[in-house]
Design a protein around this motif. Structure first.
Motif, PDB file in Angstrom:
ATOM      1  N   GLU A 261      32.387  -3.879  17.968  1.00 22.72           N
ATOM      2  CA  GLU A 261      31.655  -5.003  18.545  1.00 22.72           C
ATOM      3  C   GLU A 261      32.194  -6.346  18.075  1.00 22.72           C
ATOM      4  OE1 GLU A 261      27.480  -4.877  17.798  1.00 22.72           O
ATOM      5  OE2 GLU A 261      27.028  -6.513  19.165  1.00 22.72           O
ATOM      6  N   SER A 269      39.441   4.721  23.670  1.00 23.92           N
ATOM      7  CA  SER A 269      38.561   5.820  23.298  1.00 23.92           C
ATOM      8  C   SER A 269      39.172   6.606  22.141  1.00 23.92           C
ATOM      9  CB  SER A 269      38.355   6.720  24.507  1.00 23.92           C
ATOM     10  OG  SER A 269      37.166   7.411  24.396  1.00 23.92           O
ATOM     11  N   LEU A 272      38.357   5.128  18.859  1.00 18.16           N
ATOM     12  CA  LEU A 272      36.980   5.363  18.451  1.00 18.16           C
ATOM     13  C   LEU A 272      36.911   6.570  17.536  1.00 18.16           C
ATOM     14  CD1 LEU A 272      34.144   4.201  19.239  1.00 18.16           C
ATOM     15  CD2 LEU A 272      33.900   6.169  20.695  1.00 18.16           C
ATOM     16  N   THR A 517      24.695  -7.139  17.777  1.00 25.96           N
ATOM     17  CA  THR A 517      23.434  -6.462  18.076  1.00 25.96           C
ATOM     18  C   THR A 517      23.498  -5.004  17.665  1.00 25.96           C
ATOM     19  OG1 THR A 517      24.227  -6.173  20.337  1.00 25.96           O
ATOM     20  CG2 THR A 517      22.689  -7.956  19.952  1.00 25.96           C
ATOM     21  N   VAL A 518      24.273  -4.224  18.409  1.00 22.58           N
ATOM     22  CA  VAL A 518      24.252  -2.783  18.195  1.00 22.58           C
ATOM     23  C   VAL A 518      24.723  -2.434  16.789  1.00 22.58           C
ATOM     24  CG1 VAL A 518      24.933  -0.591  19.152  1.00 22.58           C
ATOM     25  CG2 VAL A 518      24.795  -2.559  20.622  1.00 22.58           C
ATOM     26  N   VAL A 522      22.530  -0.597  13.837  1.00 26.52           N
ATOM     27  CA  VAL A 522      22.888   0.683  13.227  1.00 26.52           C
ATOM     28  C   VAL A 522      23.106   0.521  11.727  1.00 26.52           C
ATOM     29  CG1 VAL A 522      24.617   2.500  13.189  1.00 26.52           C
ATOM     30  CG2 VAL A 522      23.807   1.602  15.353  1.00 26.52           C
ATOM     31  N   LEU A 534      13.554   1.648  14.932  1.00 29.40           N
ATOM     32  CA  LEU A 534      14.554   1.265  15.913  1.00 29.40           C
ATOM     33  C   LEU A 534      14.063   0.295  16.989  1.00 29.40           C
ATOM     34  CD1 LEU A 534      17.468   1.648  16.707  1.00 29.40           C
ATOM     35  CD2 LEU A 534      16.811   3.647  17.996  1.00 29.40           C
ATOM     36  N   MET A 538      15.574  -3.492  17.411  1.00 22.15           N
ATOM     37  CA  MET A 538      16.317  -3.889  18.601  1.00 22.15           C
ATOM     38  C   MET A 538      15.718  -5.153  19.201  1.00 22.15           C
ATOM     39  SD  MET A 538      16.753  -0.213  20.434  1.00 22.15           S
ATOM     40  CE  MET A 538      18.133  -0.330  21.524  1.00 22.15           C
ATOM     41  N   LEU A 542      17.687  -8.709  19.554  1.00 17.74           N
ATOM     42  CA  LEU A 542      17.952  -9.272  20.883  1.00 17.74           C
ATOM     43  C   LEU A 542      17.360 -10.669  20.996  1.00 17.74           C
ATOM     44  CD1 LEU A 542      17.401  -6.122  23.066  1.00 17.74           C
ATOM     45  CD2 LEU A 542      19.479  -7.467  22.965  1.00 17.74           C
TER      46      LEU A 542
ATOM     47  N   VAL B 253      20.289   3.961  20.809  1.00 18.77           N
ATOM     48  CA  VAL B 253      21.639   3.637  20.339  1.00 18.77           C
ATOM     49  C   VAL B 253      22.622   4.687  20.846  1.00 18.77           C
ATOM     50  CG1 VAL B 253      23.080   3.240  18.329  1.00 18.77           C
ATOM     51  CG2 VAL B 253      20.730   2.478  18.310  1.00 18.77           C
ATOM     52  N   VAL B 256      23.713   3.869  24.372  1.00 13.62           N
ATOM     53  CA  VAL B 256      24.757   2.838  24.448  1.00 13.62           C
ATOM     54  C   VAL B 256      26.111   3.449  24.119  1.00 13.62           C
ATOM     55  CG1 VAL B 256      25.593   0.701  23.419  1.00 13.62           C
ATOM     56  CG2 VAL B 256      23.165   0.983  23.869  1.00 13.62           C
ATOM     57  N   LEU B 257      26.135   4.249  23.070  1.00 15.30           N
ATOM     58  CA  LEU B 257      27.406   4.823  22.647  1.00 15.30           C
ATOM     59  C   LEU B 257      27.913   5.838  23.655  1.00 15.30           C
ATOM     60  CD1 LEU B 257      26.869   5.123  18.860  1.00 15.30           C
ATOM     61  CD2 LEU B 257      28.539   3.759  20.071  1.00 15.30           C
ATOM     62  N   LEU B 260      29.527   4.029  26.321  1.00  9.68           N
ATOM     63  CA  LEU B 260      30.787   3.462  25.837  1.00  9.68           C
ATOM     64  C   LEU B 260      31.861   4.517  25.685  1.00  9.68           C
ATOM     65  CD1 LEU B 260      32.347   1.168  24.404  1.00  9.68           C
ATOM     66  CD2 LEU B 260      31.206   1.836  22.331  1.00  9.68           C
ATOM     67  N   GLU B 261      31.492   5.650  25.094  1.00  8.31           N
ATOM     68  CA  GLU B 261      32.515   6.637  24.737  1.00  8.31           C
ATOM     69  C   GLU B 261      32.872   7.540  25.905  1.00  8.31           C
ATOM     70  OE1 GLU B 261      31.453   9.072  21.421  1.00  8.31           O
ATOM     71  OE2 GLU B 261      33.422   9.980  21.273  1.00  8.31           O
ATOM     72  N   SER B 269      32.440  -6.809  25.533  1.00  7.57           N
ATOM     73  CA  SER B 269      31.469  -7.001  24.475  1.00  7.57           C
ATOM     74  C   SER B 269      30.126  -7.432  25.070  1.00  7.57           C
ATOM     75  CB  SER B 269      31.983  -8.060  23.510  1.00  7.57           C
ATOM     76  OG  SER B 269      31.413  -7.903  22.261  1.00  7.57           O
ATOM     77  N   LEU B 272      28.054  -4.569  26.130  1.00  6.28           N
ATOM     78  CA  LEU B 272      27.449  -3.837  25.013  1.00  6.28           C
ATOM     79  C   LEU B 272      26.037  -4.336  24.783  1.00  6.28           C
ATOM     80  CD1 LEU B 272      28.446  -1.781  22.811  1.00  6.28           C
ATOM     81  CD2 LEU B 272      28.624  -3.714  21.307  1.00  6.28           C
ATOM     82  N   TRP B 273      25.929  -5.634  24.777  1.00  4.15           N
ATOM     83  CA  TRP B 273      24.659  -6.264  24.501  1.00  4.15           C
ATOM     84  C   TRP B 273      23.635  -5.970  25.603  1.00  4.15           C
ATOM     85  CZ3 TRP B 273      23.892 -12.181  25.019  1.00  4.15           C
ATOM     86  CH2 TRP B 273      22.711 -12.548  24.411  1.00  4.15           C
ATOM     87  N   PHE B 276      22.532  -2.418  25.539  1.00  2.82           N
ATOM     88  CA  PHE B 276      21.630  -2.262  24.409  1.00  2.82           C
ATOM     89  C   PHE B 276      20.227  -2.725  24.785  1.00  2.82           C
ATOM     90  CE2 PHE B 276      20.386  -3.724  20.010  1.00  2.82           C
ATOM     91  CZ  PHE B 276      20.302  -2.458  19.485  1.00  2.82           C
ATOM     92  N   PHE B 277      20.150  -3.834  25.491  1.00  8.97           N
ATOM     93  CA  PHE B 277      18.852  -4.339  25.956  1.00  8.97           C
ATOM     94  C   PHE B 277      18.175  -3.315  26.865  1.00  8.97           C
ATOM     95  CE2 PHE B 277      16.656  -6.710  29.397  1.00  8.97           C
ATOM     96  CZ  PHE B 277      15.593  -7.192  28.649  1.00  8.97           C
ATOM     97  N   THR B 279      18.568  -0.066  27.035  1.00  6.08           N
ATOM     98  CA  THR B 279      18.077   1.120  26.344  1.00  6.08           C
ATOM     99  C   THR B 279      16.893   0.773  25.439  1.00  6.08           C
ATOM    100  OG1 THR B 279      19.673   0.862  24.551  1.00  6.08           O
ATOM    101  CG2 THR B 279      20.320   2.254  26.386  1.00  6.08           C
TER     102      THR B 279
END
Lengths: 763, 763
Positions: A261, A269, A272, A517-518, A522, A534, A538, A542, B253, B256-257, B260-261, B269, B272-273, B276-277, B279
């Protein structure tokens, strides 16, 4: 074509004024932005990194002849390096913690013992001098050995991963100073963290391992030649940054997300997975060593050295009123966070003027702040009244050893000073105390208020001194005390624990300053081990990020701007849509012929500082002048050093390729490779020719001159280029118009050329 | 130029054989790969998505005149849509759970009551018929209304986010069938999950919201015009996919991942935010509704409907021997996982032959599998012996209601059947039982073995039938039983709880089949709420993925290949470095003049299925023929529909731009926009001219014909292009050589042209 640095810089270089430029010059270069100041006295020329694969003939030959086993080797070493990075970073992280806990612990015990004997003034003297000695050690290391090690290091790592190689940012000396400077700095009681420096340390370790040892000491690993390019180094350093976070917070998943991030500009990927592996190794290493240290085998290092705030005992049931309180907390946290950034920015500007004057001034500044911090942490607790220990705590209050919530300080037995529990402690323990649940009455409202104000401003004035200083801990400290303050205030109508409020307050401050954020979410979850928090976490993150984004940029981005690092944003600026590529390309353009005279090449290398030169095939090699490709300065130097010249203007590419191999052109570490001065070309050789085709990248990325600048910027950024060739639209003109580099896309450059364009778009 | 589909397909289209092609034809098209089979009877032409901003004159005019308030509107609606997606997905996820729990619960209670009366055969009949009715409902919905809703949906979402718009994959009918088909399918007792379908559901919801209502029902939202392009839709659907995972697992979380993955091919980026919102909203919605349902207000839906396996009670202390056991578990798990993929692949091929024959065959296949599953889950428990209840459990054993670990089944009072606790239960409850800690003796070794074998193969033969079927739950079930089996076996020398082994076994299977790492790790952590498990979980995931990667690809990638979706990998294939762009470009190329005759355009649109046409300015408009840009089929159709023609070959661009606005060219939802048949051009108009400049994208991305194919592929993929123009290197030739599209980069296409190239590289 403004390649890397502009003409004024070049002139100075030719005049031989040395490798590093003084600030005023650089300032004039970027005169069109009044906002820019430079932190640090000597500003060195910034190199861009090149993530493009140079597909020249040599590369292709090497590629075709590459055996399957070499590919397996590459993959094996890639993972082996990730493992090594994880191991080393984990080890350093552990060592760092042990050292800090022992040094700071010893200091606090010493002072405490004197206070028990009621020798308060002597205790103060001892406390201040301990702090000053430690601070001076950190400052001397930083000021005299590696100035690049000052500060958090995260902005620099972020810049490196964006393609900016600032001078000695990942050098071995920087690593050394970062580790020991950070230990001394944190132990000296500054309001600084060891987390940012750990990220920098991890990156330095990764860079060093990727360099394949040191050529100076003949410690080179031959198999590392695969990694001698910017692409693979970038991947390694991304792993290193993640490992740093993982080691600092014991948060492996948080580390991966942080790298993703905040740190990295390019992501794949496959990366990652490798990053995840590295942080897993860090987690295992830390766990293993913590196991060894159980039962006091590591001196004063208990279990709590690596910050880990267990709040599992807290219940996370909440109702609508709590939610309102949390939203309020987030909004104010966001405002205070952006205000924090604002002040840090101002303070950095003032400090940069002091720091510029020389290393001695840096040390004096550090000592001044050290005295101020010591006075606050020893003096302010006297403001607080003694509180009788709650009877149910028995042995825990007052604390006898170093740790614990209830510091005795100046109080009579069986009483404690709540302000001392926060101030007269390591930062980690203060955070743990603030997060502690089920202790609603522990801290008075006035205590929290005093602590919050003091820590907020101490944090602001501490960042920027010549000491490795992370921003996480000051922000978490200020946020946690703010959160606990709010929690105590709203305690009348909210059932949430005030320890929980402290956690949420810390989240709001982190969101407000760092704008992640994320990854923050975490990291905080991994720190506190309570997943039920959580949704609230969040929400707070935000809200605070959104609020703070209304005012200014994140703190790391601000520091990047202050340092004058040409960071490429992921998106193109709106006004770029109104420009085309040829609008910003600036001359003069130096091109080479496919078979060029050695003298011409040497001259061009001498009088310009360009790093890429277009190669043009002219008749009789082709029917009309046509673009052959791009040749890099570093490759030219290797070729000239090899002296494969010919008397006549003939193709000698195949001969050259028999003599020189692809790995001769592997990119050396920053500032290492062959220099112009290393060449020894005779007068006769100056008149000879050299065939540039074998080292010419025949597939450079190009854009037509009428391409919108916004789209060219996206191409440049997304592919991680260093040079983007601009070709003419209409036939019958020279086959190349110019080269776009990082600087041509910088808002300062574009707005310098077209000052009113920003007003045109979006009236 | 093989644009989207090749010439054979075009011929068929012209012959008017309908919108969807039969499979054999498509098979012949990809005849050069023997590995490819197609799942599903009717294969529709696949559209590519275009993430490039079409910078034509109209866009630029619109851009310049865009007011500040419109930009705020855009940002506001972006977040409002994210909120809406979160709300809707959370709601659907909650509804889904309530429905499944109530339907399945009712079914199980009914059967249970009959069994208590010892009417075993009647119970069996009731159980089987309930299952068959539910299965038939799901199958009929799937087979007759929306065939695209069958299966997991994750591969299709992944393909969409890679730029492939398969027919009706995100249509409203698909959404409807996905929701209800999934409810019926899971309630019917199939070994399928609701998690994959939730991801697809989330994406459908996002797509539908982004379309701005339905034009058919006159429900359009005008302000959604900003989102009528592939870029913004891609972002929305990424949010939707993340929301789906968040709703399915209550893992914000992790969602989101996952996006992403696994799901997304492009990532920013900023996204991502926003993800996240989304979820976070899902998490809050679910939590709110779960609160309402407390105390049995939602029928049989207890607290445990949304799978959440709380294993916080487990201790996570481990030693070296445990670590060895865990490594062993990971290796075998990886092998079994890749074997799972292998079998799923084989079964899918067989099923595709059956499913091709028509909807009736699909339904019959579903019913067959339903009977088989029912027989297993009712029949196999009879193999197990009754175990007396442990005395300390008191009321909990045997279970009277639906939930609980200790099913009475055929046993006398105060005894329980451990196999029935797993088989004769919902999948969620079975997983919960397997994960339960502190119950070492609950399951016999033979029970676990029988359950593992049965579930492993039931899972394999269930995927591919015409029912929305997720893969997560079957894999977790098989993995958990395998893990508990191993845990019981190694129980003699390991102190780890066997519930913990079950969790690690599930991780190893997930890693082995799906090949995700970080997202699975976080999802499992969020599910089990035990962060101390992190290092072990990471270890298992890394090992099992590494082992499984030696054998085959991840299950979703396999399904993508089976479905014949042209997925662009993030990296270029090695052999592509030996080719240049012009090697794979194929003709014939259709180009337009800057001011073109209407008749010519119509003809070109009719006889080709190309979606992009280069526009070339010729004398007298320019000195020599030069490339003006690229015009899209959809834009041409809008322009022709507008009928802004002129008698003479003159520039009428400014007139056109006064009449037609940028938002007229907004991209309609898939399969909607104007079609060729909608045009009504008279003979006289055919002879007139139209100025293409206002709609020509003047900044298309180009590569020189000698560009290495690998680098062109990276450019194409990283920028998310649909068309990449290839321009000549030497002057004096036509200004364009061809267009590269997605299909030109597919290994099938390249290896079809150069069958031996793969052998050349890496001998």
């Amino acid at each position: 074509m403004a390649d890397e640095t502009d003409i004024e810089v070049e002139r100075l270089e030719r005049e031989g004024s040395g490798a590093c430029l003084k600030e005023p010059l650089l300032k004039s270069r970027i005169k069109y932005t009044s906002q820019i100041a430079i932190v640090g006295a000597n500003v060195c020329p910034i190199e861009s990194l090149d993530y493009e694969i140079v597909e020249n003939d040599l590369f292709k030959q090497d590629w075709r002849s590459r055996k399957k086993v070499e590919i397996y080797q590459y993959v094996f070493f890639k993972w082996a390096l990730a493992l090594l990075i994880g191991l080393c970073t984990g080890l350093v992280g552990f060592f760092n913690n042990i050292a800090v806990e022992n040094i700071a612990g010893f200091k606090l015990l010493l002072t405490n013992n004197l206070m028990l004997k009621e020798k308060y003034f002597l205790a103060f003297i001892v406390y201040v001098s301990c702090n000053m000695v430690l601070a001076a050690a950190a400052a001397v290391l930083c000021a005299y050995i590696a100035p690049a090690a000052a500060g958090s290091g995260i902005p620099e790592v972020k810049a490196y991963l964006n393609g900016i190689d600032a001078h000695s940012i990942l050098a071995p000396s920087t690593l050394f100073v970062k580790i020991f400077g950070s230990i001394f700095g944190v132990a000296a009681g500054f309001v600084v963290g060891k987390e940012g420096p750990m990220v920098h340390t991890g990156s330095c370790i990764a860079s060093l391992l990727g360099q394949g040892g040191s050529r100076k000491y003949r410690l080179t690993w031959k198999w590392l030649r695969f990694f001698k390019n910017d692409r693979d180094r970038r991947d390694l350093i991304t792993c290193g940054a993640a490992a740093g976070v993982a080691a600092a917070f014991r948060a492996p998943v948080g580390g991966v997300l942080f790298a993703l991030e905040e740190a990295a500009s390019w992501w794949r990927s496959a990366l990652l997975w490798r990053t995840f592996f590295t942080t897993a190794v860090v987690a295992v290493v830390l766990r293993g060593f913590m196991g060894i240290c159980k039962g006091g085998k590591c001196g004063l290092f208990g279990e709590g050295g690596l910050i880990m705030f267990d709040v599992t005992s807290t219940k996370a049931a909440y109702n609508a009123a709590d939610l309102l309180a949390v939203i309020f907390l987030g909004i104010i946290g966001g405002i205070l966070g952006s205000l924090y950034n604002f002040f840090v920015n101002k303070v950095l500007r003032i400090y940069s003027i002091i720091n510029e004057r020389g290393p001695l001034f840096k040390v004096i500044l550090v000592l001044t702040i050290s005295i101020l911090t010591s006075c606050c942490s020893y003096g302010l607790p006297w403001l607080s009244q003694c509180t009788p220990c709650p009877p149910y705590l028995e042995d825990q209050c007052p604390t006898i050893g170093r740790c614990g919530n209830y510091k005795n300080f100046q109080c009579p037995p069986n009483q404690y000073n709540d302000l001392a529990s926060l101030f007269f402690n390591t930062n980690d323990d203060a955070i743990r105390n603030l997060f502690s649940a089920g202790s609603e009455k522990e801290f008075h409202l006035s205590t929290l208020f005093v602590f919050f104000i003091a820590i907020y401003f101490l944090g602001i004035i501490t960042y920027g001194i010549a000491v490795p200083s992370g921003l996480f801990i000051p922000v978490i400290l200020a946020g946690a005390s703010y959160g606990r303050l709010v929690g105590t205030l709203v305690g009348y109508f909210s059932d949430l624990d005030s320890g929980l409020f402290a956690l949420l307050g810390a989240a709001s401050f982190l969101g407000g300053t760092m704008r992640m954020t994320v990854s923050l979410c975490v990291i905080l979850l991994e720190l506190t081990n309570n997943l039920l928090m959580l949704p609230l976490m969040m929400l707070v993150l935000l809200i605070s990020k959104t609020v703070a984004d209304c005012f200014n940029k994140g703190v790391y981005d601000q520091i990047l701007v202050l340092k004058g690092l040409p960071y490429m944003e992921a998106h193109a600026e709106p006004y770029m849509r109104n420009l085309i590529a040829s609008d910003v390309v600036s001359g003069p353009l130096v091109t080479f012929s496919g078979i060029e005279k050695v003298g011409n090449i040497l001259l061009a290398l001498k009088i310009t500082r360009h790093n890429g030169f277009p190669v043009i095939d002219e008749p009789p090699l082709s029917d009309a002048p046509e673009l052959c490709g791009l040749v890099l300065r570093s490759h030219l130097l290797v070729l000239l050093k090899g002296k494969k010249f010919s008397e006549q203007r003939v193709m000698t590419g195949s001969q050259i390729m028999r003599k020189i191999k692809a790995h001769d052109f592997a990119k050396a570490g920053s500032g290492k490779g062959i220099k112009l001065e290393d060449l020894d070309i005779t007068e006769a050789e100056m008149e000879m020719y050299v065939d540039l085709h074998p080292i010419t990248n025949a597939s450079p990325y190009t854009v037509v001159e009428t391409m919108s600048l916004a789209k060219a910027a996206v191409l440049f950024r997304d592919l991680g280029l260093r040079h983007l060739l601009v070709v003419p639209k209409t036939p019958g003109r020279p086959p190349i118009v110019g080269i776009l580099t990082r600087h041509d896309f910088m808002p300062e450059h574009v707005l310098g050329l077209y000052p009113h364009i920003n007003l045109q778009s979006h009236k």
